[in-house]
Scaffold this active site. Structure first.
Site, PDB file in Angstrom:
ATOM      1  N   CYS A   1       2.893  -6.425  -5.117  1.00 19.28           N
ATOM      2  CA  CYS A   1       2.187  -7.703  -5.070  1.00 19.28           C
ATOM      3  C   CYS A   1       0.769  -7.635  -5.616  1.00 19.28           C
ATOM      4  CB  CYS A   1       2.167  -8.222  -3.633  1.00 19.28           C
ATOM      5  SG  CYS A   1       3.803  -8.225  -2.861  1.00 19.28           S
TER       6      CYS A   1
ATOM      7  N   HIS B   1      -2.878 -12.937  -3.061  1.00 18.62           N
ATOM      8  CA  HIS B   1      -1.415 -12.872  -3.112  1.00 18.62           C
ATOM      9  C   HIS B   1      -0.845 -13.832  -2.078  1.00 18.62           C
ATOM     10  CE1 HIS B   1       2.648 -11.628  -2.639  1.00 18.62           C
ATOM     11  NE2 HIS B   1       2.436 -10.928  -1.543  1.00 18.62           N
TER      12      HIS B   1
ATOM     13  N   ASN C   1       7.339 -16.120  -1.618  1.00 25.07           N
ATOM     14  CA  ASN C   1       6.623 -14.902  -1.997  1.00 25.07           C
ATOM     15  C   ASN C   1       7.277 -14.353  -3.261  1.00 25.07           C
ATOM     16  OD1 ASN C   1       5.680 -12.272  -2.319  1.00 25.07           O
ATOM     17  ND2 ASN C   1       5.674 -11.810  -0.130  1.00 25.07           N
TER      18      ASN C   1
END
Length: 326
Positions: free
Chosen positions: A114, A251, A281
């Site tokens: 990420c 993120h 996500n």
């Protein structure tokens, strides 16, 4: 002669298929209300059966090209941040290079999970300011649906697919990049991993080979405890203070997590750009997707100060403080 790196274009792509919270009510013990309360996610996008990370990366570049009418024939490096490549080798970046017909461009993949997109931007900045390259595509793209266990109610609700891209170019008189930082707490890697084979690592037996395994509480605690310090360290060697930041692009892992980070870092949550509500996500793609949504909503203006902070598997992190130059 000065040598600066400037962001000159951006683009994004998400697959057509939508998977909303009600779809998960049919396959695991959960509910739309439960998911929204704990994550802030409403739906996520899922790639088609014949659609891979190189495909969505390429489509994000086409979006960039269409929106900004930029010439890409002289791109001399492609950096593709991903943990879900089509193959171990060739790289996703090599596939993108081939699709674009860029015979003279270098091509590399990086895997910082990420944190990948922020790492990619910092690498591009270094390549350009050192004089090695002049025009770099930085892509963050993931097909996380291919490594998601849809019987695991704790993780399957989180992940989606998507891609985002920035074009970073040499400039003699204007820079986008002000300050950056990076690092990793490798001893906490067991909180978030995806193994190909069942084996022992981190002093324990790894579970669910081939799929993402996450200790949500462990990652949450690490992020809330560390990201505020990362923000401070990124600003430390600049003339800027937190109140000077116009936009915070972390993120997009979990809305509640980002709210806690903002509170602890003393940043207004209204400044936080997120892409998770409708995309979930998407790991290395969350930051460029968040910024793309802000561009589409006409939230950003040239000269805005923006702080990007990626964090995740590793547990790794990377940040970059930029001036928005579009």
């Amino acid at each position: 002669m000065n040598s600066f790196a400037k962001i000159t274009a951006q683009g994004a792509y998400v697959p057509e298929k939508r998977m909303d919270n009600h779809d998960f009510e049919k396959i695991v013990d959960t509910s739309d209300e439960w998911i929204q309360q704990r994550t802030g996610i409403v739906e996520r996008r899922i790639v088609a059966e014949d659609e891979y990370t190189s495909d969505i990366s390429y489509k994000a570049v086409l979006d960039l090209q269409e929106k900004y009418q930029v010439e890409l024939n002289d791109v001399d490096m492609i950096i593709n941040a991903t943990l879900t490549p089509d193959y171990k080798t060739p790289s996703v970046a090599s596939y993108v290079q081939a699709k674009l017909g860029l015979k003279n461009a270098g091509a590399i993949d990086i895997n910082a999970a990420c944190a990948g997109f922020a790492y990619g931007l910092n690498i591009a900045n270094g390549l350009i300011t050192s004089g090695q390259n002049k025009k770099v595509l930085v892509i963050g793209a993931e097909t996380l649906s291919r490594i998601t266990d849809y019987t695991d109610r704790n993780t399957c609700i989180l992940f989606g697919d998507g891609a985002g891209v920035f074009l970073v170019e040499y400039s003699e008189d204007e820079t986008s990049f002000i300050s950056s930082s990076s690092g990793s707490d490798g001893d906490k890697g067991h909180h978030l991993y995806c193994s190909e084979l069942s084996h022992t690592m981190f002093g324990e037996d790894l579970q669910n080979p081939g799929y993402i395994v996450q200790n949500g509480r462990g990652v949450y605690k690490w992020a809330v405890g560390n990201v505020p310090n990362i923000i401070d360290n990124t600003l430390r060697n600049t003339n800027y203070k937190k109140e000077d930041i116009d936009w915070f692009a972390p993120h997009s892992a979990n809305a509640r997590m980002i709210e806690s980070i903002c509170e602890k870092a003393n940043l207004s949550k209204d400044k936080a750009l997120m892409s998770l509500k409708y995309y979930g996500n998407t790991s290395s793609a969350t930051i460029p997707l968040s910024i793309d949504l802000a561009v589409e909503a006409h939230q950003l203006k040239k000269g805005d100060l923006m702080l990007l902070v990626g964090f995740g598997g590793g547990l790794s992190y990377a940040s970059t403080l930029i001036k928005w130059t579009l």
